[in-house]
Design a protein around this motif. Structure first.
Motif, mmCIF file in Angstrom:
data_model
loop_
_atom_site.group_PDB
_atom_site.id
_atom_site.type_symbol
_atom_site.label_atom_id
_atom_site.label_comp_id
_atom_site.label_asym_id
_atom_site.label_seq_id
_atom_site.Cartn_x
_atom_site.Cartn_y
_atom_site.Cartn_z
ATOM 1 N N THR A 257 0.822 -1.210 0.000
ATOM 2 C CA THR A 257 0.000 0.000 0.000
ATOM 3 C C THR A 257 0.860 1.265 0.000
ATOM 4 O O THR A 257 0.335 2.361 -0.202
ATOM 5 N N GLY A 258 2.168 1.082 0.256
ATOM 6 C CA GLY A 258 3.065 2.243 0.186
ATOM 7 C C GLY A 258 3.594 2.737 1.516
ATOM 8 O O GLY A 258 4.043 3.878 1.624
ATOM 9 N N LYS A 259 3.550 1.862 2.525
ATOM 10 C CA LYS A 259 4.010 2.270 3.855
ATOM 11 C C LYS A 259 5.472 2.710 3.851
ATOM 12 O O LYS A 259 5.818 3.766 4.374
ATOM 13 N N THR A 260 6.310 1.874 3.239
ATOM 14 C CA THR A 260 7.740 2.190 3.221
ATOM 15 C C THR A 260 7.994 3.469 2.426
ATOM 16 O O THR A 260 8.786 4.323 2.854
ATOM 17 N N SER A 261 7.306 3.638 1.315
ATOM 18 C CA SER A 261 7.480 4.852 0.500
ATOM 19 C C SER A 261 7.106 6.097 1.296
ATOM 20 O O SER A 261 7.764 7.132 1.201
ATOM 21 N N ILE A 262 6.038 5.980 2.087
ATOM 22 C CA ILE A 262 5.603 7.121 2.892
ATOM 23 C C ILE A 262 6.674 7.483 3.924
ATOM 24 O O ILE A 262 7.032 8.648 4.088
ATOM 25 N N ILE A 263 7.207 6.463 4.575
ATOM 26 C CA ILE A 263 8.220 6.733 5.601
ATOM 27 C C ILE A 263 9.494 7.294 4.981
ATOM 28 O O ILE A 263 10.072 8.260 5.482
ATOM 29 N N ASN B 190 11.918 1.681 -6.170
ATOM 30 C CA ASN B 190 12.753 0.491 -5.983
ATOM 31 C C ASN B 190 12.834 -0.026 -4.553
ATOM 32 O O ASN B 190 13.849 -0.567 -4.159
ATOM 33 N N TYR B 191 11.804 0.156 -3.770
ATOM 34 C CA TYR B 191 11.876 -0.362 -2.419
ATOM 35 C C TYR B 191 11.606 -1.853 -2.390
ATOM 36 O O TYR B 191 10.798 -2.362 -3.156
ATOM 37 N N LYS B 192 12.277 -2.524 -1.456
ATOM 38 C CA LYS B 192 12.045 -3.964 -1.288
ATOM 39 C C LYS B 192 10.857 -4.183 -0.360
ATOM 40 O O LYS B 192 10.550 -3.323 0.473
ATOM 41 N N SER B 193 10.235 -5.328 -0.469
ATOM 42 C CA SER B 193 9.170 -5.685 0.468
ATOM 43 C C SER B 193 9.745 -5.666 1.877
ATOM 44 O O SER B 193 10.877 -6.087 2.090
ATOM 45 N N ARG C 45 9.416 -6.159 -6.044
ATOM 46 C CA ARG C 45 10.062 -5.685 -4.820
ATOM 47 C C ARG C 45 10.977 -6.728 -4.186
ATOM 48 O O ARG C 45 11.357 -6.597 -3.041
ATOM 49 N N CYS C 46 11.275 -7.797 -4.946
ATOM 50 C CA CYS C 46 12.186 -8.814 -4.413
ATOM 51 C C CYS C 46 13.636 -8.398 -4.593
ATOM 52 O O CYS C 46 14.411 -8.360 -3.646
ATOM 53 N N PHE D 286 15.657 -8.731 -12.400
ATOM 54 C CA PHE D 286 14.390 -8.781 -11.670
ATOM 55 C C PHE D 286 13.683 -7.441 -11.634
ATOM 56 O O PHE D 286 12.738 -7.246 -10.898
ATOM 57 N N ARG D 287 14.169 -6.511 -12.459
ATOM 58 C CA ARG D 287 13.458 -5.238 -12.561
ATOM 59 C C ARG D 287 12.248 -5.429 -13.440
ATOM 60 O O ARG D 287 12.065 -6.463 -14.080
ATOM 61 N N GLU D 288 11.471 -4.363 -13.498
ATOM 62 C CA GLU D 288 10.255 -4.437 -14.293
ATOM 63 C C GLU D 288 10.565 -4.972 -15.694
ATOM 64 O O GLU D 288 11.466 -4.485 -16.369
ATOM 65 N N LYS D 289 9.866 -5.956 -16.105
ATOM 66 C CA LYS D 289 9.992 -6.595 -17.418
ATOM 67 C C LYS D 289 11.329 -7.305 -17.630
ATOM 68 O O LYS D 289 11.636 -7.746 -18.718
#
Lengths: 202, 287
Positions: A4-10, A21-24, B54-55, B62-65
Motif C-alpha cells: 500500500t506504500g508504507k515504506t514509500s511514505i516513511i 525500488n523499495y524492497k518488500s 520488490r524482491c 528482476f526489474r520491471e519486465k
C-alpha cells in the motif's frame, strides 16, 4: 495491507526520497526523525514500518510495544485494501493502549488513503464523505489523501498525528505535573504503521 | 566435504552442488512444475504479484519486465499450489531470486521445495512458528555468547524478534554483502539451520564494538541493524567469526525444546497438499 506504500511514505517523510525500488518489508523496519516541535520541545519520532503481509499478523504485538500513535495505510487503487483497515485498527485496539501515566485508552490512529496521485476511480472507490463517516464511527483521529510520489499530505498527516500525541501528553502534564513525554525535555515518539507504524514515546 | 564447502563452492558448480546437498532428487518429478504453474489462479497470487517488483529491485534481471520476473512469478505461483499450507510468504521471493541467479526455473522450483521441506519446514508456515522459536533460541544463545551485548539489547528493548525474521526468512540475503551471502548458502546446504544461529551470532560479533560504542539507545541499534555497513561483513570477516563460534547441535536442540514448550499450541506438524497427495511432515528443523 501489503504494497500500500508504507515504506514509500516513511522514506518520503524521513529522507524526502521517492523511489520505485523499495524492497518488500520483511518483519519490521525502523526510521527516526527528530523534530523541533516548539522552542522548548524536541520530538524524537521513532517510526516502525511493519510488514503488511498477513503472515506477519501475529507478530504485531511485538511491533506495537509502547507505540503511542499509528498510521494505517490503504491503497486507493485497490479498493479491497480498505477492508484491511478495520482489521488493522481492531488489531491495534486489542494489542496496544496509551501508557498508564496517560490514563490508558486507545492510541490516536490516522488513516492514509495513499497513491492518490494515480487518480483512480473505480466502482468501489469510497467517496470522501464515506471515508469521513467511517473514520468517525471507527475511532480514527483523522484521515488524509496522500501520495508519497508527489509528496502530498505526508508531512501534514505526520504533523497532525504528532500534535495529537503531544496534546495528550500535555493534558496529562498539567494534571500530574510531569509529562510522560516531556519529563526529559525530549520526546521519543514511536509511531507504528501497518502501514506505517507510528510512534511510541518513552 | 565440510572443509570444502566452508572454503566456498566454485561458481561453475554452485547451483548443482546446492541441489545435490539439499536432496532435490528426492522431490523432483517430471512435468509437475509445468502443470502446477498452469493451474488456476489462487487468491494469494495477488500478494505474490505485489512483491515481484520488490524482491530484487537492484538486480537487472528482476526489474520491471526483466526476464527474471516471469520465472520468479511462475515459481512462486507453482509453489502456492504445491504446498497449500505454506502458500506464499514474503521472504520466499528472496530465496527464489537467489536460486534463479544460479540455475534455470525448473531446477529453482525443486530447490525451493527441498529447501523448505528439508530445512525450513516451520519457517513459512502460517503464523511463522519457527521464527518465534528461533528468536527465543537466539536470545538464549546471545546471552551465553556475548552477555554484555545481550544485556545492552535487553536494556533497550531490542528483542531478536525485531531482526531475526528478516535475517532468517530471507536466508541472509537482506543483510549480508553478496559475496558473503553466496558463501553462507554454500555452507547452509551442508550444515542446515544450525548455521542460521552461527551466522547471526557472527554478524553481531563483527559489529558489537560499533554497536556498543555508537548505538546507545533503541533507535540507533535498530537503525544500524536494519542496514549494517557491508564492509563489516565481508566473507573473510564474517565466516572467520562464524567458524570460531562453538555451537553444538545438541545445544540448539535443547534450547529449541525449551522455546517450543513455551510456544505450546503452535505445532510444526501439519497436513499438507502437494497437489497430488496428503502427507504429514514432522519437525525437521534440526536437520
Amino acid at each position: 495491507d501489503l504494497g500500500t506504500g508504507k515504506t514509500s511514505i516513511i522514506k518520503r517523510y524521513v529522507h524526502n526520497l521517492s523511489s520505485m525500488n523499495y524492497k518488500s518489508t520483511i518483519g519490521v523496519d525502523f526510521a527516526q526523525k527528530i523534530l523541533q516541535w516548539s522552542p522548548d520541545t524536541l520530538v524524537r519520532l521513532q517510526m516502525w514500518d511493519i510488514a503488511g503481509h498477513e503472515k506477519f499478523g501475529n507478530m504485531t504485538r511485538f511491533y506495537y510495544k509502547e507505540a503511542v500513535g499509528a498510521l494505517i495505510v490503504y491503497d486507493v487503487t485497490r479498493s479491497y485494501t480498505f477492508e484491511g483497515v478495520s482489521k488493522w485498527k481492531s488489531d491495534l485496539d486489542q494489542k496496544v493502549t496509551l501508557p498508564e501515566a496517560w490514563g490508558g485508552g486507545p492510541i490516536p490512529v490516522v488513516l492514509l488513503a495513499n497513491k492518490c496521485d494515480l487518480n483512480h476511480e473505480g466502482p468501489n472507490t469510497k467517496s470522501d464523505a464515506e471515508i469521513s463517516q467511517y473514520c468517525e464511527e471507527n475511532g480514527f483521529a483523522k484521515w488524509f489523501k496522500t501520495s508519497a510520489v508527489n509528496n502530498k499530505n505526508i508531512e501534514e498527516a505526520a504533523r497532525f498525528l504528532v500534535s495529537e500525541i503531544v496534546k495528550i501528553d500535555q493534558k496529562n502534564d498539567r494534571k500530574e505535573n510531569h509529562g510522560y513525554l516531556t519529563n526529559r525535555n525530549d520526546e521519543t515518539i514511536k509511531i507504528g504503521s501497518e502501514k506505517e507504524k507510528p510512534s511510541r514515546c518513552c | 566435504i565440510k572443509k570444502l564447502v566452508r572454503l566456498g563452492i566454485p561458481e561453475s558448480v554452485r547451483g548443482k552442488a546446492w541441489q545435490f546437498m539439499a536432496g532435490v532428487h528426492k522431490y523432483r518429478k517430471k512435468d509437475v512444475f509445468d502443470k502446477l504453474r498452469d493451474k488456476e489462479k489462487l487468491p494469494i497470487y495477488d500478494d505474490i504479484e505485489k512483491d515481484i517488483d520488490r524482491c530484487y529491485p537492484d538486480h537487472i534481471h528482476f526489474r520491471e519486465k526483466g526476464f527474471g520476473q516471469e520465472d520468479l512469478f511462475n515459481i512462486l505461483k507453482a509453489y502456492a499450489h504445491y504446498d497449500t499450507v505454506v502458500g506464499y510468504c514474503q521472504g520466499m521471493g528472496r530465496l527464489v531470486g537467489m536460486m534463479l541467479m544460479q540455475m534455470p526455473a525448473e531446477d529453482t522450483f525443486w530447490l525451493l521445495v527441498a529447501t523448505i521441506e528439508e530445512y525450513m519446514g516451520g519457517y513459512f508456515a502460517p503464523d511463522l512458528p519457527q521464527i518465534k522459536v528461533d528468536s527465543r533460541i537466539f536470545d538464549l544463545l546471545l546471552f551465553e555468547h556475548d552477555p554484555k551485548l545481550a544485556q545492552h539489547f535487553k536494556n533497550e528493548g531490542v528483542d531478536p524478534i525485531l531482526y531475526i525474521p528478516k535475517w532468517f526468512l530471507t536466508l541472509f540475503t537482506m543483510v549480508l554483502p553478496w559475496a558473503s551471502v553466496l558463501r553462507v548458502w554454500d555452507v547452509f546446504y551442508f550444515e542446515g539451520v544450525k548455521l542460521f544461529f552461527r551466522i547471526g551470532l557472527a554478524i553481531l560479533d563483527c559489529t558489537r564494538d560499533y554497536i556498543l560504542s555508537h548505538c546507545p539507545s533503541t533507535s540507533e541499534i535498530l537503525e544500524f541493524l536494519g542496514s549494517i555497513p557491508h564492509e563489516l561483513l565481508t566473507p573473510d570477516l564474517l565466516l572467520d567469526a562464524a567458524f570460531k563460534i562453538k555451537l553444538k547441535r545438541s545445544t540448539i536442540k535443547r534450547m529449541n525444546k525449551k522455546a517450543t514448550e513455551k510456544n505450546s499450541g503452535e505445532s510444526d506438524k501439519k497436513l499438507k497438499i502437494d497437489g497430488i497427495e496428503f502427507k504429514l511432515i514432522g519437525d525437521n528443523v534440526n536437520k
